[in-house]
Design a protein around this motif. Structure first.
Motif, PDB file in Angstrom:
ATOM      1  N   VAL A   1      -1.751 -10.131  -3.418  1.00 49.58           N
ATOM      2  CA  VAL A   1      -2.492  -9.413  -2.376  1.00 49.58           C
ATOM      3  C   VAL A   1      -1.709  -8.151  -2.030  1.00 49.58           C
ATOM      4  CG1 VAL A   1      -3.333  -9.505   0.016  1.00 49.58           C
ATOM      5  CG2 VAL A   1      -3.517 -11.528  -1.446  1.00 49.58           C
ATOM      6  N   MET A   2      -2.347  -7.004  -2.151  1.00 48.83           N
ATOM      7  CA  MET A   2      -1.646  -5.744  -1.913  1.00 48.83           C
ATOM      8  C   MET A   2      -1.280  -5.571  -0.432  1.00 48.83           C
ATOM      9  SD  MET A   2      -1.076  -4.905  -4.772  1.00 48.83           S
ATOM     10  CE  MET A   2      -1.465  -4.380  -6.423  1.00 48.83           C
ATOM     11  N   ALA A   3      -0.192  -4.834  -0.211  1.00 57.09           N
ATOM     12  CA  ALA A   3       0.346  -4.682   1.147  1.00 57.09           C
ATOM     13  C   ALA A   3      -0.365  -3.612   1.956  1.00 57.09           C
ATOM     14  CB  ALA A   3       1.835  -4.354   1.068  1.00 57.09           C
ATOM     15  N   ASP A   4      -1.321  -2.920   1.321  1.00 56.36           N
ATOM     16  CA  ASP A   4      -1.980  -1.820   2.042  1.00 56.36           C
ATOM     17  C   ASP A   4      -3.420  -2.157   2.429  1.00 56.36           C
ATOM     18  OD1 ASP A   4      -2.991  -1.804  -0.516  1.00 56.36           O
ATOM     19  OD2 ASP A   4      -2.620   0.322  -0.910  1.00 56.36           O
ATOM     20  N   LEU A   5      -3.694  -3.452   2.574  1.00 53.50           N
ATOM     21  CA  LEU A   5      -5.039  -3.880   2.975  1.00 53.50           C
ATOM     22  C   LEU A   5      -5.048  -4.038   4.500  1.00 53.50           C
ATOM     23  CD1 LEU A   5      -5.827  -6.456   0.142  1.00 53.50           C
ATOM     24  CD2 LEU A   5      -5.964  -3.950   0.129  1.00 53.50           C
ATOM     25  N   ALA A   6      -5.094  -2.916   5.188  1.00 48.38           N
ATOM     26  CA  ALA A   6      -4.911  -2.909   6.642  1.00 48.38           C
ATOM     27  C   ALA A   6      -6.007  -3.672   7.377  1.00 48.38           C
ATOM     28  CB  ALA A   6      -4.849  -1.470   7.153  1.00 48.38           C
ATOM     29  N   LEU A   7      -7.142  -3.872   6.731  1.00 43.44           N
ATOM     30  CA  LEU A   7      -8.248  -4.556   7.409  1.00 43.44           C
ATOM     31  C   LEU A   7      -8.345  -6.028   7.029  1.00 43.44           C
ATOM     32  CD1 LEU A   7     -11.107  -1.868   7.073  1.00 43.44           C
ATOM     33  CD2 LEU A   7      -9.341  -2.089   8.843  1.00 43.44           C
TER      34      LEU A   7
ATOM     35  N   THR B   1      -7.393  -3.076  -7.992  1.00 46.37           N
ATOM     36  CA  THR B   1      -7.441  -4.535  -7.848  1.00 46.37           C
ATOM     37  C   THR B   1      -6.678  -4.890  -6.587  1.00 46.37           C
ATOM     38  OG1 THR B   1      -7.510  -4.778 -10.248  1.00 46.37           O
ATOM     39  CG2 THR B   1      -6.853  -6.723  -8.975  1.00 46.37           C
ATOM     40  N   ASN B   2      -7.394  -5.103  -5.496  1.00 46.46           N
ATOM     41  CA  ASN B   2      -6.715  -5.277  -4.212  1.00 46.46           C
ATOM     42  C   ASN B   2      -6.207  -6.688  -3.987  1.00 46.46           C
ATOM     43  OD1 ASN B   2      -7.148  -2.633  -3.770  1.00 46.46           O
ATOM     44  ND2 ASN B   2      -8.595  -2.861  -2.083  1.00 46.46           N
ATOM     45  N   ALA B   3      -6.972  -7.672  -4.447  1.00 45.58           N
ATOM     46  CA  ALA B   3      -6.497  -9.063  -4.377  1.00 45.58           C
ATOM     47  C   ALA B   3      -6.890  -9.736  -5.679  1.00 45.58           C
ATOM     48  CB  ALA B   3      -7.094  -9.785  -3.183  1.00 45.58           C
ATOM     49  N   LEU B   4      -5.997 -10.581  -6.157  1.00 42.22           N
ATOM     50  CA  LEU B   4      -6.162 -11.205  -7.471  1.00 42.22           C
ATOM     51  C   LEU B   4      -5.674 -12.645  -7.363  1.00 42.22           C
ATOM     52  CD1 LEU B   4      -6.359 -10.820 -10.686  1.00 42.22           C
ATOM     53  CD2 LEU B   4      -3.951 -10.155 -10.560  1.00 42.22           C
ATOM     54  N   VAL B   5      -6.453 -13.571  -7.895  1.00 43.69           N
ATOM     55  CA  VAL B   5      -5.983 -14.960  -7.979  1.00 43.69           C
ATOM     56  C   VAL B   5      -6.059 -15.365  -9.447  1.00 43.69           C
ATOM     57  CG1 VAL B   5      -6.350 -17.360  -7.288  1.00 43.69           C
ATOM     58  CG2 VAL B   5      -6.779 -15.515  -5.649  1.00 43.69           C
ATOM     59  N   VAL B   6      -4.957 -15.863  -9.955  1.00 39.23           N
ATOM     60  CA  VAL B   6      -4.897 -16.205 -11.388  1.00 39.23           C
ATOM     61  C   VAL B   6      -4.548 -17.680 -11.564  1.00 39.23           C
ATOM     62  CG1 VAL B   6      -3.781 -15.710 -13.599  1.00 39.23           C
ATOM     63  CG2 VAL B   6      -4.175 -13.850 -11.963  1.00 39.23           C
ATOM     64  N   ARG B   7      -5.403 -18.374 -12.295  1.00 38.48           N
ATOM     65  CA  ARG B   7      -5.122 -19.764 -12.693  1.00 38.48           C
ATOM     66  C   ARG B   7      -4.879 -19.870 -14.192  1.00 38.48           C
ATOM     67  NH1 ARG B   7      -8.400 -20.315  -8.436  1.00 38.48           N
ATOM     68  NH2 ARG B   7      -7.768 -21.906  -6.946  1.00 38.48           N
ATOM     69  N   HIS B   8      -5.413 -18.915 -14.939  1.00 42.86           N
ATOM     70  CA  HIS B   8      -5.370 -19.004 -16.403  1.00 42.86           C
ATOM     71  C   HIS B   8      -4.003 -18.538 -16.910  1.00 42.86           C
ATOM     72  CE1 HIS B   8      -6.472 -18.513 -20.579  1.00 42.86           C
ATOM     73  NE2 HIS B   8      -7.655 -19.063 -20.323  1.00 42.86           N
TER      74      HIS B   8
ATOM     75  N   ARG C   1     -13.570  -5.715   3.715  1.00 38.89           N
ATOM     76  CA  ARG C   1     -12.222  -5.721   4.296  1.00 38.89           C
ATOM     77  C   ARG C   1     -11.121  -5.757   3.230  1.00 38.89           C
ATOM     78  NH1 ARG C   1     -11.066  -5.802   9.486  1.00 38.89           N
ATOM     79  NH2 ARG C   1     -12.863  -5.684  10.849  1.00 38.89           N
ATOM     80  N   LEU C   2     -11.365  -6.508   2.146  1.00 40.23           N
ATOM     81  CA  LEU C   2     -10.350  -6.536   1.082  1.00 40.23           C
ATOM     82  C   LEU C   2     -10.491  -5.334   0.164  1.00 40.23           C
ATOM     83  CD1 LEU C   2     -10.250 -10.311   0.063  1.00 40.23           C
ATOM     84  CD2 LEU C   2      -8.931  -9.098   1.812  1.00 40.23           C
ATOM     85  N   GLY C   3     -11.674  -4.737   0.135  1.00 38.95           N
ATOM     86  CA  GLY C   3     -11.898  -3.591  -0.748  1.00 38.95           C
ATOM     87  C   GLY C   3     -11.349  -2.291  -0.200  1.00 38.95           C
TER      88      GLY C   3
ATOM     89  N   VAL D   1      -9.727   6.619   8.525  1.00 39.43           N
ATOM     90  CA  VAL D   1     -10.943   6.470   9.343  1.00 39.43           C
ATOM     91  C   VAL D   1     -11.295   4.985   9.457  1.00 39.43           C
ATOM     92  CG1 VAL D   1     -13.441   6.898   9.409  1.00 39.43           C
ATOM     93  CG2 VAL D   1     -11.871   8.734   8.711  1.00 39.43           C
ATOM     94  N   GLU D   2     -11.193   4.272   8.333  1.00 41.13           N
ATOM     95  CA  GLU D   2     -11.591   2.855   8.338  1.00 41.13           C
ATOM     96  C   GLU D   2     -10.692   2.038   9.267  1.00 41.13           C
ATOM     97  OE1 GLU D   2     -14.337   2.541   6.932  1.00 41.13           O
ATOM     98  OE2 GLU D   2     -14.301   4.293   5.608  1.00 41.13           O
ATOM     99  N   VAL D   3      -9.412   2.405   9.325  1.00 43.32           N
ATOM    100  CA  VAL D   3      -8.494   1.668  10.207  1.00 43.32           C
ATOM    101  C   VAL D   3      -8.875   1.923  11.668  1.00 43.32           C
ATOM    102  CG1 VAL D   3      -6.080   1.273  10.848  1.00 43.32           C
ATOM    103  CG2 VAL D   3      -6.663   1.874   8.481  1.00 43.32           C
ATOM    104  N   LEU D   4      -9.175   3.201  11.983  1.00 45.67           N
ATOM    105  CA  LEU D   4      -9.537   3.516  13.371  1.00 45.67           C
ATOM    106  C   LEU D   4     -10.878   2.886  13.758  1.00 45.67           C
ATOM    107  CD1 LEU D   4      -8.419   7.270  13.690  1.00 45.67           C
ATOM    108  CD2 LEU D   4      -7.363   5.265  14.753  1.00 45.67           C
ATOM    109  N   VAL D   5     -11.794   2.774  12.795  1.00 42.72           N
ATOM    110  CA  VAL D   5     -13.126   2.220  13.106  1.00 42.72           C
ATOM    111  C   VAL D   5     -13.107   0.686  13.114  1.00 42.72           C
ATOM    112  CG1 VAL D   5     -15.520   2.003  12.294  1.00 42.72           C
ATOM    113  CG2 VAL D   5     -14.380   4.235  12.222  1.00 42.72           C
ATOM    114  N   HIS D   6     -12.456   0.086  12.113  1.00 44.83           N
ATOM    115  CA  HIS D   6     -12.588  -1.361  11.918  1.00 44.83           C
ATOM    116  C   HIS D   6     -11.330  -2.159  12.246  1.00 44.83           C
ATOM    117  CE1 HIS D   6     -16.475  -0.774  10.014  1.00 44.83           C
ATOM    118  NE2 HIS D   6     -15.933   0.181   9.289  1.00 44.83           N
TER     119      HIS D   6
END
Ligand SMILES: Nc1nc2c(ncn2[C@@H]2O[C@H](COP(=O)(O)OP(=O)(O)OP(=O)(O)O)[C@@H](O)[C@H]2O)c(=O)[nH]1
Ligand SMILES: C[C@H](OP(=O)(O)O)C(=O)O
Length: 236
Positions: free
Chosen positions: A111-117, A143-150, A183-185, A195-200
């Motif tokens: 999970v990337m560290a810059d997903l402020a929302l 790719t903001n969040a990734l889950v790998v099982r394979h 939010r993750l995107g 803007v998104e941080v100030l709005v959401h």
């Protein structure tokens, strides 16, 4: 689930240098990191920050319960290599994530560290999938969040990594789920993203608090809404 949070600690968020001083960039990047770590901890998972340089958890001023489940590993390798070492079936890393003996079917999330929302609810949308590979893409093709099982899937970050990851999953026979999440995107890369941080942003979010502290407000004087410093708006 093991949740890796890559963090470029030394010169973070260079694409924000037109609006932040170096000190502000560093403080804002750490505020976003703190918000992401809190959201992960609130899902019941334990984050490991994979940082390019030493980072004291105490300096992040996390709530006690979040600090208690957060660890830091320093890895100077480029992003893709540092992540791949920790994926199931990877070469392993000193922190034990992806190490030999770790079951190949133990999923690893990145999970990337810059997903402020990011919120716990949004993260659960990707952390609870059963697919071999699950991705919450970012705007612009990342790719903001990734889950790998394979165990054969390997990451390749930068550029349109979402499309690259779709291809890689297909090439190793992994089924892939794409998680559609505003939010993750929303990764905060460029001034317009503020803007998104100030709005959401939500009350209590550290990144939102930093923007307020630095004097940022929405600028809706014409065209698409942007951000400006309060003082600059007042002086015009
Ligand atoms: N461990 C590690 N994390 C990285 C590296 N490069 C970027 N990151 C992290 O990966 C995530 C996505 O990073 P980007 O938005 O591509 O890059 P950034 O360094 O944050 O910002 P820019 O300098 O503006 O490109 C963020 O959480 C970064 O902190 C790296 O080389 N190693
Ligand atoms: C690391 C990169 O992040 P972005 O540059 O898209 O923010 C990616 O997601 O591949």
């Amino acid at each position: 689930m093991r949740v890796v949070v890559p963090f470029a600690a030394e010169t973070p968020k260079t694409r924000l240098e037109s609006v932040f001083s170096p000190d502000e960039r560093s403080r804002f990047a750490r505020a976003m990191l703190a918000d992401v770590l809190r959201a992960i901890a609130e899902t019941g998972h334990e984050p490991t920050v994979v940082s390019t340089a030493p980072l004291a958890v105490a300096d992040l001023e996390l709530p006690e319960a979040v600090a208690a489940v957060t660890s830091v590993a320093v890895d100077e390798r480029p992003l893709t290599d540092a992540v791949n070492a920790r994926l199931p079936g990877g070469d392993g890393a000193a922190d034990g994530i992806g190490a030999a003996g770790d079951s190949d079917r133990n999923p690893v999330a990145v999970v990337m560290a810059d997903l402020a929302l990011a919120t716990p609810g949004a993260l659960e949308g990707v952390l609870t999938t059963a697919a071999d590979v699950a991705i919450a893409p970012g705007r612009g093709g990342g790719t903001n969040a990734l889950v790998v099982r394979h165990p054969a899937f390997r990451a390749d970050y930068h550029g349109t990594s979402y499309l690259d990851h779709c291809e890689i999953a297909q090439s190793v026979g992994a089924d892939l789920e794409t998680v559609d999440s505003f939010r993750l995107g929303t990764d905060i890369d460029e001034p317009a993203d503020l803007v998104e941080v100030l709005v959401h942003g939500r009350a209590g979010d550290r990144a939102l608090a930093r923007l307020h502290e630095f004097g940022f407000v929405l600028d809706d004087r014409g065209g698409r809404v942007g951000v400006a410093r309060e003082g600059d708006l007042a002086s015009e």
